[in-house]
Enzyme design. Structure first.
Site, PDB file in Angstrom:
ATOM      1  CB  CYS A 106      -0.953   0.093   1.326  1.00 35.73           C
ATOM      2  SG  CYS A 106      -1.748   1.672   1.316  1.00 35.73           S
ATOM      3  CB  CYS A 118      -0.304   2.448   4.270  1.00 38.97           C
ATOM      4  SG  CYS A 118      -1.796   1.855   3.651  1.00 38.97           S
ATOM      5  CG  ASP A 119       3.440   1.122   4.208  1.00 40.41           C
ATOM      6  OD1 ASP A 119       3.167   1.621   5.512  1.00 40.41           O
ATOM      7  OD2 ASP A 119       3.245   0.018   4.062  1.00 40.41           O
TER       8      ASP A 119
END
Lengths: 304, 304
Positions: free
Chosen positions: B130, B133-134
């Site tokens: 993701c 997200c990261d």
């Protein structure tokens, strides 16, 4: 020129800011009030997961620290207008103008007040505008719902499952709500109707204790002991600064990706057309709006 | 008989539980794992507003305490099937059956693994599924995106705005992604393509340091120094226990109110058809599903 200007620093706006900054967008958040909007007036929020019980003020402080920590800049200013000009957006404020490639409106909405004595003083002390938020405080108590529209009936049903007794006080002698809601409330044994009646005053020392009712046909004034007053006489979105498709009540119409009728202008949270006004839905809207704004900005880059 | 059974105790399921309990519904949450699903494997979540930085495990612990504090009961059990029987729903588990009036599926989804050496060991240490997200961890670094579909290209674009360089490693010599995404990635100067190639191994001590690549045409094996590997080779929703309309990949199709094709069965979070897999969208889905389930249960009451 900014990549993205977000108007409003409530739950939707600050979440959009967190996402936008993480995407590397040059982002400015503009907020009218020192303490943002509607949410900060809420004494206790118990349905934003992760915080069992927190005040609106505290939660917004955490959101603000989060957004600023991620790299967002928040400025206090009043936005007068948002206009499209040759592919870019021009934002006029009380204190000068800004240019930006995309805009997210997260300006919120305010429940309309009855404007009666005691309403403001007893807000969060028995006066509420949201049964989903505050209903659970009224287990086994008696409450009034003011209004005759869909929101009033939806929340009367919510309250009927929690409170001992729900009185619907309505200024007319028929409901405006859709027929399915009317049918549902009419079948609930613990919901009663007080027609042709308005609240003249809400009374109580520390908490709501009673209301003064006036029958509009007879002029008769009566007192009624009550524990809570839930008011649904309309919601006003703060959307006058922008010219997009709106509902008749002024809510911005968006698609599921939060884009308004004007390319590059997005809306998130309470100011857009929705049926739910909750922190969880606002943060989701904010993230989706930032994702869509990011995609829009990438598409602009490629048109060059 | 329960009013509502929620299957899955991730962000969507626990939020649904908080809302349902507050509406006064007799609610049971069933979770397969001792520690719920996908989210608990995430080392650091920085985009759930209110928590600047928190592990998935910690956040889920807070959600769980919140839901239990509100009055939800969470039971460890494995659901085998959800069936409609004469107006009620029957849930069969490894450990007996339950009857309920409504069901919310919040069973999540799991990113498909490459299944190569180093992938699991270096998860959250350079291996990710993701970019939203990261991605922000990779400012000024070099990353690989594995895959050729819409998710891979969407996240390649996200990463191109953050990382210094993005290599798309794809097993074929053309993309499956829609043409607009293909056009966008092709115009990004810091995205390059490595065609007809698979990752054979991900190497690194504490963090990802390099990958071993194999060209499927020539059989040639090469090493490549890299800081991050983002993998998009499919997502598998956990929806085999229920028979509703689904996408070809198994995601439950719902309307905007989270209702599936079967009345009284709702879906929320990663297991439903959506384009965004985030905690903020899952909590919103969960609340909407609970609101809809509550309305559905009221409508059942009135049919009696």
């Amino acid at each position: 020129m900014y990549d993205l200007i977000i108007i409003g620093a409530g739950p939707a706006g600050l979440t959009a800011a967190i996402y936008a900054v993480r995407y590397g967008l040059n982002t400015l958040v503009i907020e009218k009030n020192v303490i943002p909007g509607q949410i900060a007036t809420v004494t206790t929020i118990e349905n934003y997961p992760g915080f069992t019980s927190i005040s609106g003020m505290e939660l917004m402080q955490k959101f603000k620290e989060h957004a600023e920590g991620a790299g967002a800049t928040i400025q206090n200013n009043n936005v007068i207008s948002v206009k499209e000009e040759q592919g870019k957006k021009v934002i006029t404020t009380d204190d000068g103008g800004f240019e930006t490639r995309a805009v997210i409106l997260a300006t919120g909405a305010n429940p309309r007040k009855l404007g009666v004595e005691g309403e403001e003083r007893l807000l969060t002390k028995g006066v509420s505008y949201c049964a989903t938020c505050d209903g659970p405080l009224y287990g086994d108590l008696k409450v009034i719902v003011v209004g005759g529209g869909d929101s009033a009936m939806t929340d009367a049903l919510v309250l009927s499952g929690i409170a001992k007794k729900v009185y619907v006080v309505h200024r007319r002698n028929e409901l405006r709500a859709c027929s399915i809601l009317q049918e549902r409330v009419s079948k609930k044994e613990n919901i009663s109707f007080i027609w042709d009646t308005v609240i003249q005053e809400i009374q109580g020392d520390e908490l709501v204790e009673k209301v003064v009712l006036k029958n509009l046909n007879t002029g008769e004034i009566t007192d009624m002991a009550i524990d809570g007053v839930f008011i649904y006489v309309g919601i006003d979105p703060n959307t006058s600064m922008v010219d997009t498709n709106k509902t008749e009540n002024g809510f911005i119409v968006t698609d599921e990706q939060m884009e308004s009728s004007v390319k590059g202008i997005f809306a998130a949270g309470d100011c857009r057309r929705t049926s739910v006004w909750q922190v969880v839905t606002a943060v989701s809207d904010g993230a989706l709006a930032a994702i869509s704004a990011h995609e829009y900005i990438i598409s602009l880059d490629l048109e060059r």
